[in-house]
Design a protein around this motif. Sequence first.
Motif, PDB file in Angstrom:
ATOM      1  N   GLU A  80      -1.106 -31.914 -27.125  1.00 34.25           N
ATOM      2  CA  GLU A  80      -0.899 -30.856 -28.113  1.00 34.25           C
ATOM      3  C   GLU A  80       0.462 -30.989 -28.781  1.00 34.25           C
ATOM      4  N   GLU A  81       1.479 -31.319 -28.005  1.00 40.53           N
ATOM      5  CA  GLU A  81       2.810 -31.499 -28.587  1.00 40.53           C
ATOM      6  C   GLU A  81       2.816 -32.667 -29.572  1.00 40.53           C
ATOM      7  N   LEU A  82       2.117 -33.717 -29.226  1.00 39.59           N
ATOM      8  CA  LEU A  82       2.032 -34.882 -30.106  1.00 39.59           C
ATOM      9  C   LEU A  82       1.281 -34.532 -31.389  1.00 39.59           C
ATOM     10  N   LEU A  83       0.201 -33.766 -31.286  1.00 36.44           N
ATOM     11  CA  LEU A  83      -0.540 -33.340 -32.472  1.00 36.44           C
ATOM     12  C   LEU A  83       0.321 -32.462 -33.374  1.00 36.44           C
ATOM     13  N   ARG A  84       1.091 -31.580 -32.762  1.00 33.87           N
ATOM     14  CA  ARG A  84       1.971 -30.722 -33.566  1.00 33.87           C
ATOM     15  C   ARG A  84       3.020 -31.553 -34.310  1.00 33.87           C
ATOM     16  N   LYS A  85       3.533 -32.590 -33.647  1.00 29.35           N
ATOM     17  CA  LYS A  85       4.515 -33.455 -34.294  1.00 29.35           C
ATOM     18  C   LYS A  85       3.900 -34.170 -35.500  1.00 29.35           C
ATOM     19  N   LEU A  86       2.689 -34.683 -35.341  1.00 29.98           N
ATOM     20  CA  LEU A  86       2.012 -35.344 -36.463  1.00 29.98           C
ATOM     21  C   LEU A  86       1.832 -34.386 -37.632  1.00 29.98           C
ATOM     22  N   CYS A  87       1.402 -33.170 -37.318  1.00 31.97           N
ATOM     23  CA  CYS A  87       1.181 -32.176 -38.368  1.00 31.97           C
ATOM     24  C   CYS A  87       2.492 -31.792 -39.040  1.00 31.97           C
ATOM     25  N   GLY A  95      22.254 -49.378 -29.281  1.00 33.17           N
ATOM     26  CA  GLY A  95      21.096 -50.229 -29.051  1.00 33.17           C
ATOM     27  C   GLY A  95      19.970 -49.485 -28.367  1.00 33.17           C
ATOM     28  N   ARG A  96      20.297 -48.684 -27.359  1.00 32.33           N
ATOM     29  CA  ARG A  96      19.268 -47.939 -26.641  1.00 32.33           C
ATOM     30  C   ARG A  96      18.647 -46.866 -27.523  1.00 32.33           C
ATOM     31  N   GLN A  97      19.484 -46.181 -28.326  1.00 37.99           N
ATOM     32  CA  GLN A  97      18.969 -45.146 -29.217  1.00 37.99           C
ATOM     33  C   GLN A  97      18.075 -45.745 -30.302  1.00 37.99           C
ATOM     34  N   ALA A  98      18.485 -46.893 -30.828  1.00 41.66           N
ATOM     35  CA  ALA A  98      17.688 -47.551 -31.867  1.00 41.66           C
ATOM     36  C   ALA A  98      16.341 -47.980 -31.312  1.00 41.66           C
ATOM     37  N   GLN A  99      16.329 -48.489 -30.086  1.00 41.49           N
ATOM     38  CA  GLN A  99      15.071 -48.887 -29.465  1.00 41.49           C
ATOM     39  C   GLN A  99      14.173 -47.678 -29.239  1.00 41.49           C
ATOM     40  N   ALA A 100      14.773 -46.565 -28.797  1.00 43.78           N
ATOM     41  CA  ALA A 100      13.995 -45.342 -28.583  1.00 43.78           C
ATOM     42  C   ALA A 100      13.390 -44.856 -29.896  1.00 43.78           C
ATOM     43  N   ALA A 101      14.182 -44.955 -30.982  1.00 38.78           N
ATOM     44  CA  ALA A 101      13.673 -44.532 -32.291  1.00 38.78           C
ATOM     45  C   ALA A 101      12.518 -45.422 -32.733  1.00 38.78           C
ATOM     46  N   ARG A 102      12.641 -46.730 -32.501  1.00 35.23           N
ATOM     47  CA  ARG A 102      11.554 -47.650 -32.866  1.00 35.23           C
ATOM     48  C   ARG A 102      10.304 -47.368 -32.039  1.00 35.23           C
ATOM     49  N   ASN A 103      10.513 -47.099 -30.745  1.00 33.86           N
ATOM     50  CA  ASN A 103       9.377 -46.766 -29.885  1.00 33.86           C
ATOM     51  C   ASN A 103       8.670 -45.507 -30.370  1.00 33.86           C
ATOM     52  N   ASP A 104       9.469 -44.524 -30.809  1.00 39.07           N
ATOM     53  CA  ASP A 104       8.891 -43.272 -31.284  1.00 39.07           C
ATOM     54  C   ASP A 104       8.060 -43.505 -32.536  1.00 39.07           C
ATOM     55  N   GLU A 105       8.544 -44.344 -33.437  1.00 38.41           N
ATOM     56  CA  GLU A 105       7.793 -44.662 -34.651  1.00 38.41           C
ATOM     57  C   GLU A 105       6.469 -45.332 -34.311  1.00 38.41           C
ATOM     58  N   VAL A 106       6.512 -46.236 -33.333  1.00 42.31           N
ATOM     59  CA  VAL A 106       5.294 -46.926 -32.911  1.00 42.31           C
ATOM     60  C   VAL A 106       4.305 -45.942 -32.297  1.00 42.31           C
ATOM     61  N   ILE A 107       4.809 -45.034 -31.469  1.00 44.17           N
ATOM     62  CA  ILE A 107       3.940 -44.037 -30.828  1.00 44.17           C
ATOM     63  C   ILE A 107       3.299 -43.135 -31.874  1.00 44.17           C
ATOM     64  N   LEU A 108       4.084 -42.672 -32.842  1.00 45.72           N
ATOM     65  CA  LEU A 108       3.544 -41.766 -33.859  1.00 45.72           C
ATOM     66  C   LEU A 108       2.524 -42.478 -34.756  1.00 45.72           C
ATOM     67  N   ALA A 109       2.797 -43.728 -35.104  1.00 40.46           N
ATOM     68  CA  ALA A 109       1.834 -44.485 -35.915  1.00 40.46           C
ATOM     69  C   ALA A 109       0.537 -44.680 -35.143  1.00 40.46           C
ATOM     70  N   ALA A 110       0.659 -44.969 -33.845  1.00 43.23           N
ATOM     71  CA  ALA A 110      -0.535 -45.144 -33.016  1.00 43.23           C
ATOM     72  C   ALA A 110      -1.289 -43.826 -32.881  1.00 43.23           C
ATOM     73  N   ALA A 111      -0.562 -42.733 -32.681  1.00 44.15           N
ATOM     74  CA  ALA A 111      -1.201 -41.426 -32.525  1.00 44.15           C
ATOM     75  C   ALA A 111      -1.939 -41.027 -33.785  1.00 44.15           C
ATOM     76  N   ARG A 112      -1.337 -41.274 -34.908  1.00 46.24           N
ATOM     77  CA  ARG A 112      -2.007 -40.947 -36.173  1.00 46.24           C
ATOM     78  C   ARG A 112      -3.308 -41.726 -36.312  1.00 46.24           C
ATOM     79  N   ALA A 113      -3.261 -43.025 -36.048  1.00 39.11           N
ATOM     80  CA  ALA A 113      -4.459 -43.852 -36.175  1.00 39.11           C
ATOM     81  C   ALA A 113      -5.539 -43.413 -35.192  1.00 39.11           C
ATOM     82  N   VAL A 114      -5.141 -43.137 -33.955  1.00 42.24           N
ATOM     83  CA  VAL A 114      -6.112 -42.763 -32.922  1.00 42.24           C
ATOM     84  C   VAL A 114      -6.742 -41.412 -33.217  1.00 42.24           C
ATOM     85  N   PHE A 115      -5.921 -40.412 -33.525  1.00 39.58           N
ATOM     86  CA  PHE A 115      -6.452 -39.052 -33.660  1.00 39.58           C
ATOM     87  C   PHE A 115      -7.130 -38.798 -35.002  1.00 39.58           C
ATOM     88  N   VAL A 116      -6.729 -39.519 -36.055  1.00 37.14           N
ATOM     89  CA  VAL A 116      -7.462 -39.397 -37.313  1.00 37.14           C
ATOM     90  C   VAL A 116      -8.864 -39.972 -37.144  1.00 37.14           C
TER      91      VAL A 116
END
Length: 209
Positions: free
Chosen positions: A57-64, A7-28
């Motif tokens: 920078e780490e977040l940008l590298r992950k998006l790329c 349950g905790r790992q699944a929540q962390a994975a969902r949080n990560d997806e939300v963060i990456l989707a938000a980062a993509r929208a913000v930085f694009v």
Amino acid sequence: MTKALSGRQAQAARNDEVILAAARAVFVADPGAPIAAVAERAGVGISALYRRYASKEELLRKLCSDGLDRYIAESEKALSDDRDPWVAFKAYLRALVDADTNSLTQRLAGTFTPTPELFEAAGRASELDRAVFARTKEYFRPGIVVEDFAVILEQITSIKLGDETRTRQLRHRYLTLMLEAMHRAGEEPGGELPGPPPSMAELTDRWRA
């Protein structure tokens, strides 16, 4: 069989997806935006974001990296497509337009320092580009080179009008026109493409921070 996440790992994975989707929208939209804008859009605390990504920078590298992985997967899929090469090529470009990886190229180039792993993935993507081009080359009007595709995709994915459905509709409308223009059958007698094609140096220089 893939092991189910706790349950905790699944929540962390969902949080990560939300963060990456938000980062993509913000930085694009704005590559210069602060990382706090990503946390706000994702609805997470800044400390939670920093626990996952230590810096912007780490977040940008992950998006790329994710964008390159998707591009490579679509390219490998295109090369394994046993349909007529032109039919397969059209499906390939449509898939890349929907993946929208070129929006990241446009907006994030030169905003962070790529890692050796990213350069390796970019090299793999370039190899696949050339393989797809070689397979389809006989269908193109004279003067088209493999480097043209990156700029064509950037032009298509720069279209952002209305909601997501309308944006996708318009992108595919203009992709269809581009494909017709690239095909040898659409060449006008004696017509030449204006200006030289983009060089690999021109494309890669944009990634210099």
